[in-house]
Design a protein around this motif. Structure first.
Motif, PDB file in Angstrom:
ATOM      1  N   THR A  54      42.298 -33.171  36.928  1.00  0.00           N
ATOM      2  CA  THR A  54      42.996 -32.479  38.003  1.00  0.00           C
ATOM      3  C   THR A  54      43.827 -31.366  37.386  1.00  0.00           C
ATOM      4  OG1 THR A  54      44.410 -32.788  39.955  1.00  0.00           O
ATOM      5  CG2 THR A  54      45.052 -33.963  37.965  1.00  0.00           C
ATOM      6  N   GLY A  55      44.196 -30.371  38.220  1.00  0.00           N
ATOM      7  CA  GLY A  55      45.095 -29.346  37.722  1.00  0.00           C
ATOM      8  C   GLY A  55      44.464 -28.020  37.374  1.00  0.00           C
ATOM      9  N   HIS A  56      43.230 -27.774  37.784  1.00  0.00           N
ATOM     10  CA  HIS A  56      42.596 -26.479  37.535  1.00  0.00           C
ATOM     11  C   HIS A  56      43.316 -25.395  38.342  1.00  0.00           C
ATOM     12  CE1 HIS A  56      39.508 -23.324  37.445  1.00  0.00           C
ATOM     13  NE2 HIS A  56      38.955 -23.990  36.437  1.00  0.00           N
ATOM     14  N   PRO A  57      43.444 -24.175  37.795  1.00  0.00           N
ATOM     15  CA  PRO A  57      44.138 -23.109  38.536  1.00  0.00           C
ATOM     16  C   PRO A  57      43.547 -22.812  39.910  1.00  0.00           C
ATOM     17  CG  PRO A  57      43.805 -22.464  36.240  1.00  0.00           C
ATOM     18  CD  PRO A  57      43.064 -23.755  36.432  1.00  0.00           C
ATOM     19  N   LEU A  58      42.252 -23.055  40.093  1.00  0.00           N
ATOM     20  CA  LEU A  58      41.605 -22.787  41.384  1.00  0.00           C
ATOM     21  C   LEU A  58      41.440 -24.054  42.227  1.00  0.00           C
ATOM     22  CD1 LEU A  58      38.792 -20.303  40.257  1.00  0.00           C
ATOM     23  CD2 LEU A  58      40.996 -19.762  41.306  1.00  0.00           C
ATOM     24  N   GLN A  59      42.137 -25.111  41.874  1.00  0.00           N
ATOM     25  CA  GLN A  59      41.925 -26.394  42.547  1.00  0.00           C
ATOM     26  C   GLN A  59      42.182 -26.315  44.049  1.00  0.00           C
ATOM     27  OE1 GLN A  59      42.934 -30.148  40.617  1.00  0.00           O
ATOM     28  NE2 GLN A  59      44.267 -30.644  42.347  1.00  0.00           N
ATOM     29  N   ASP A  60      43.276 -25.703  44.454  1.00  0.00           N
ATOM     30  CA  ASP A  60      43.598 -25.636  45.882  1.00  0.00           C
ATOM     31  C   ASP A  60      42.498 -24.904  46.651  1.00  0.00           C
ATOM     32  OD1 ASP A  60      45.918 -27.021  45.424  1.00  0.00           O
ATOM     33  OD2 ASP A  60      47.232 -25.277  45.542  1.00  0.00           O
ATOM     34  N   GLU A  61      42.017 -23.799  46.090  1.00  0.00           N
ATOM     35  CA  GLU A  61      40.951 -23.045  46.754  1.00  0.00           C
ATOM     36  C   GLU A  61      39.668 -23.862  46.809  1.00  0.00           C
ATOM     37  OE1 GLU A  61      38.540 -18.764  46.424  1.00  0.00           O
ATOM     38  OE2 GLU A  61      40.114 -19.252  44.971  1.00  0.00           O
ATOM     39  N   LEU A  62      39.346 -24.547  45.724  1.00  0.00           N
ATOM     40  CA  LEU A  62      38.139 -25.367  45.685  1.00  0.00           C
ATOM     41  C   LEU A  62      38.212 -26.512  46.693  1.00  0.00           C
ATOM     42  CD1 LEU A  62      37.677 -25.451  41.820  1.00  0.00           C
ATOM     43  CD2 LEU A  62      35.989 -24.563  43.449  1.00  0.00           C
ATOM     44  N   PHE A  63      39.370 -27.141  46.791  1.00  0.00           N
ATOM     45  CA  PHE A  63      39.527 -28.240  47.745  1.00  0.00           C
ATOM     46  C   PHE A  63      39.388 -27.742  49.183  1.00  0.00           C
ATOM     47  CE2 PHE A  63      42.082 -31.660  45.189  1.00  0.00           C
ATOM     48  CZ  PHE A  63      41.015 -31.784  44.323  1.00  0.00           C
ATOM     49  N   ALA A  64      40.038 -26.633  49.494  1.00  0.00           N
ATOM     50  CA  ALA A  64      39.969 -26.100  50.859  1.00  0.00           C
ATOM     51  C   ALA A  64      38.541 -25.687  51.204  1.00  0.00           C
ATOM     52  CB  ALA A  64      40.918 -24.922  51.001  1.00  0.00           C
TER      53      ALA A  64
ATOM     54  N   THR B 227      42.876 -38.598  30.816  1.00  0.00           N
ATOM     55  CA  THR B 227      41.694 -37.787  31.096  1.00  0.00           C
ATOM     56  C   THR B 227      40.515 -38.402  30.356  1.00  0.00           C
ATOM     57  OG1 THR B 227      43.016 -35.775  31.336  1.00  0.00           O
ATOM     58  CG2 THR B 227      40.662 -35.490  30.896  1.00  0.00           C
ATOM     59  N   ALA B 228      39.394 -38.518  31.038  1.00  0.00           N
ATOM     60  CA  ALA B 228      38.183 -39.099  30.448  1.00  0.00           C
ATOM     61  C   ALA B 228      37.047 -38.098  30.525  1.00  0.00           C
ATOM     62  CB  ALA B 228      37.803 -40.390  31.169  1.00  0.00           C
ATOM     63  N   GLY B 229      36.273 -38.046  29.459  1.00  0.00           N
ATOM     64  CA  GLY B 229      35.146 -37.125  29.423  1.00  0.00           C
ATOM     65  C   GLY B 229      34.026 -37.675  28.566  1.00  0.00           C
ATOM     66  N   GLY B 230      32.866 -37.104  28.718  1.00  0.00           N
ATOM     67  CA  GLY B 230      31.719 -37.539  27.930  1.00  0.00           C
ATOM     68  C   GLY B 230      30.765 -36.406  27.674  1.00  0.00           C
ATOM     69  N   HIS B 231      29.940 -36.567  26.665  1.00  0.00           N
ATOM     70  CA  HIS B 231      28.878 -35.599  26.373  1.00  0.00           C
ATOM     71  C   HIS B 231      27.558 -36.339  26.227  1.00  0.00           C
ATOM     72  CE1 HIS B 231      31.033 -31.709  24.995  1.00  0.00           C
ATOM     73  NE2 HIS B 231      31.824 -32.388  25.800  1.00  0.00           N
ATOM     74  N   TRP B 232      26.515 -35.735  26.782  1.00  0.00           N
ATOM     75  CA  TRP B 232      25.162 -36.229  26.570  1.00  0.00           C
ATOM     76  C   TRP B 232      24.559 -35.544  25.353  1.00  0.00           C
ATOM     77  CZ3 TRP B 232      26.777 -34.977  31.651  1.00  0.00           C
ATOM     78  CH2 TRP B 232      26.854 -36.058  32.536  1.00  0.00           C
TER      79      TRP B 232
ATOM     80  N   GLY C 227      41.551 -38.930  26.450  1.00  0.00           N
ATOM     81  CA  GLY C 227      42.568 -38.139  25.766  1.00  0.00           C
ATOM     82  C   GLY C 227      43.628 -37.682  26.741  1.00  0.00           C
ATOM     83  N   ALA C 228      44.521 -36.836  26.252  1.00  0.00           N
ATOM     84  CA  ALA C 228      45.641 -36.384  27.075  1.00  0.00           C
ATOM     85  C   ALA C 228      45.227 -35.314  28.072  1.00  0.00           C
ATOM     86  CB  ALA C 228      46.754 -35.854  26.175  1.00  0.00           C
ATOM     87  N   ASP C 229      44.200 -34.525  27.727  1.00  0.00           N
ATOM     88  CA  ASP C 229      43.774 -33.438  28.604  1.00  0.00           C
ATOM     89  C   ASP C 229      42.325 -33.069  28.284  1.00  0.00           C
ATOM     90  OD1 ASP C 229      43.891 -31.880  26.244  1.00  0.00           O
ATOM     91  OD2 ASP C 229      45.962 -31.306  26.655  1.00  0.00           O
ATOM     92  N   ARG C 230      41.802 -32.090  29.036  1.00  0.00           N
ATOM     93  CA  ARG C 230      40.405 -31.696  28.857  1.00  0.00           C
ATOM     94  C   ARG C 230      40.127 -31.203  27.443  1.00  0.00           C
ATOM     95  NH1 ARG C 230      37.447 -27.605  32.579  1.00  0.00           N
ATOM     96  NH2 ARG C 230      39.445 -26.540  32.748  1.00  0.00           N
ATOM     97  N   THR C 231      41.045 -30.413  26.914  1.00  0.00           N
ATOM     98  CA  THR C 231      40.836 -29.837  25.584  1.00  0.00           C
ATOM     99  C   THR C 231      40.694 -30.929  24.533  1.00  0.00           C
ATOM    100  OG1 THR C 231      42.090 -27.855  26.180  1.00  0.00           O
ATOM    101  CG2 THR C 231      41.809 -28.305  23.831  1.00  0.00           C
TER     102      THR C 231
END
Length: 420
Positions: free
Chosen positions: A249-259, A334-339, A393-397
């Motif tokens: 969560t927390g992307h700069p365009l999140q509000d626009e994407l949600f709407a 934050t959870a992520g994975g790679h194939w 981890g703590a964040d996407r990066t």
């Protein structure tokens, strides 16, 4: 309670297993039940459970035949909920739920999301940002396809209207690419498991930008609740293979994407269930890529559970049973994975993860192919994956950095033929 599962997907077998553990009866209707035995490590135990009933039906992709079968099953053991984790079967599931008078998405809404040309045509003129597109009703009509490509212009993207997992989605740069694509598609009559291909294709403007998706749940009365975002890094051209995912969560365009998502789902009539909506973050803002009328697939439900503490597979079943689902909003982790895939075609000898287990944030790693399995080079679609890694981890990066470092430590052994 008795749950009727209309096909599934390999990862979704976890949802069946969870429902069985809670004491539910589960009936899985499938054209090819053996497919899941080869694709999921959980399938064998689920099939052997006394409350699991597997019904093989070669005609299950026919909505008429499937509905008749569902009515017979309902008479033998009353069904309390109908659902699927399979993109190919969302319309079928909606039709069966409607026929049995059970909770589910409207059939029109499911169809508008399932068939990409209907998504585009329904939203055309609404002001929702979409790529320029041309719909071709029959991909076997070369003149119509060529006219559509001329209308959109090169470079463009061509995709079957009913595809999934990036299968047969291609970036076209010239006439040679187009001729090769049409020759290949002409040989594709079905997608396996009895899923026949419809003739419609879309030619779309090529939009540059990051691929990202909104994960949502539509509750009673059509209330759209947008939960979080999933990023989707892609492989290189000409195919569009998804190579990773992070739930956050927390992307700069999140509000626009949600709407935008709320409006898209309302316009399409998508009125029930967990929904996955993809966008390209183009130079002029988010551009709708596609809508999937079901829970996001692959490893992402696991990522959602790691971040939120809520199992989305189980919540899909609870909602189908008429309960209000607990919603998996992203949490503090934050959870992520790679194939990953094979660098060349050959036969897998080993896929080892011993060097990963002590790394910070390590959660899981899984090989999809057993030793002795022939594999192709990672080149065409998500079906080329041979395994995944998952980290927190703590964040996407931080998560993406951990996943990338882990890929370098996988012990992949393959037998290949010598060049001659």
């Amino acid at each position: 309670m008795h749950i009727l599962m209309i096909e599934c997907n390999p990862n979704g077998i976890a949802g069946i297993a969870n429902a069985l553990e809670l004491g539910h009866d589960v009936t899985l209707v499938s054209v090819d039940p053996g497919f899941y035995l080869g694709a999921s490590p959980l399938a064998e135990a689920a099939y052997a459970h006394p409350n699991c009933h597997v019904v093989k039906s070669e005609k299950a992709f026919s909505i008429e035949e499937l509905t008749a079968l569902a009515r017979r099953l309902h008479e033998e053991n009353p069904v309390h909920g109908v659902t699927t984790y399979s993109e190919y079967h969302t319309v079928h599931t909606a039709a069966v739920a409607e026929a049995l008078g059970l909770p589910g998405m409207s059939v029109d809404g499911a169809r508008n999301a399932r068939h990409k040309h209907l998504t585009r045509l329904t939203l055309d003129g609404t002001g929702i940002r979409q790529p320029r597109f041309a719909h071709v009703a029959d991909a076997d009509d070369p003149a119509a396809v060529e006219a559509a490509v001329r209308e959109i212009g090169f470079p463009c993207v061509v995709k079957p209207s009913d595809g999934t997992a990036s299968l047969h989605v291609l970036h076209l740069k010239d006439e040679d690419d187009l001729r090769g694509y049409l020759a290949e598609l002409a040989d594709v009559a079905d997608y396996g498991r009895g899923v026949t291909r419809i003739p419609d294709v879309l030619i779309e403007e090529f939009v540059t930008g990051e691929l990202i998706s909104v994960e949502s749940c539509v509750l009673g009365g059509g209330e759209v609740v947008n939960l979080g975002l999933t990023d989707r890094p892609l492989s290189g051209f000409p195919h569009f293979i998804e190579m990773g995912a992070t739930y956050f969560t927390g992307h700069p365009l999140q509000d626009e994407l949600f709407a935008m998502t709320t409006r898209v789902l309302d316009e399409l009539g998508v009125d029930f269930g967990f929904i996955h909506t993809e966008y390209l973050l183009g130079p002029d803002g988010p551009v709708l890529c596609e809508v999937n009328g079901r829970l996001i697939g692959g490893i992402v439900p696991t990522l959602m559970q790691l971040s939120s503490g809520v199992d989305p597979y189980l919540e899909v079943i609870r909602q189908a049973l008429g309960e209000r689902p607990e919603l998996p909003f992203p949490g503090g982790t934050t959870a992520g994975g790679h194939w990953f895939g094979a660098p060349v075609a050959g036969t897998v000898e080993r896929i080892g993860f011993d060097a990963l287990t002590a790394l910070p944030g390590y959660h899981d790693a899984l090989a999809y192919k057993k030793p002795g399995t022939a594999v192709t080079r990672l080149s065409r679609s998500n079906f080329d994956w041979i395994g995944h890694v998952i980290f927190t981890g703590a964040d996407r990066t931080e998560v993406n950095k951990r996943c990338e470092e882990a890929l370098d430590l996988i012990d992949l052994g393959m037998r290949v033929e010598v060049a001659r």
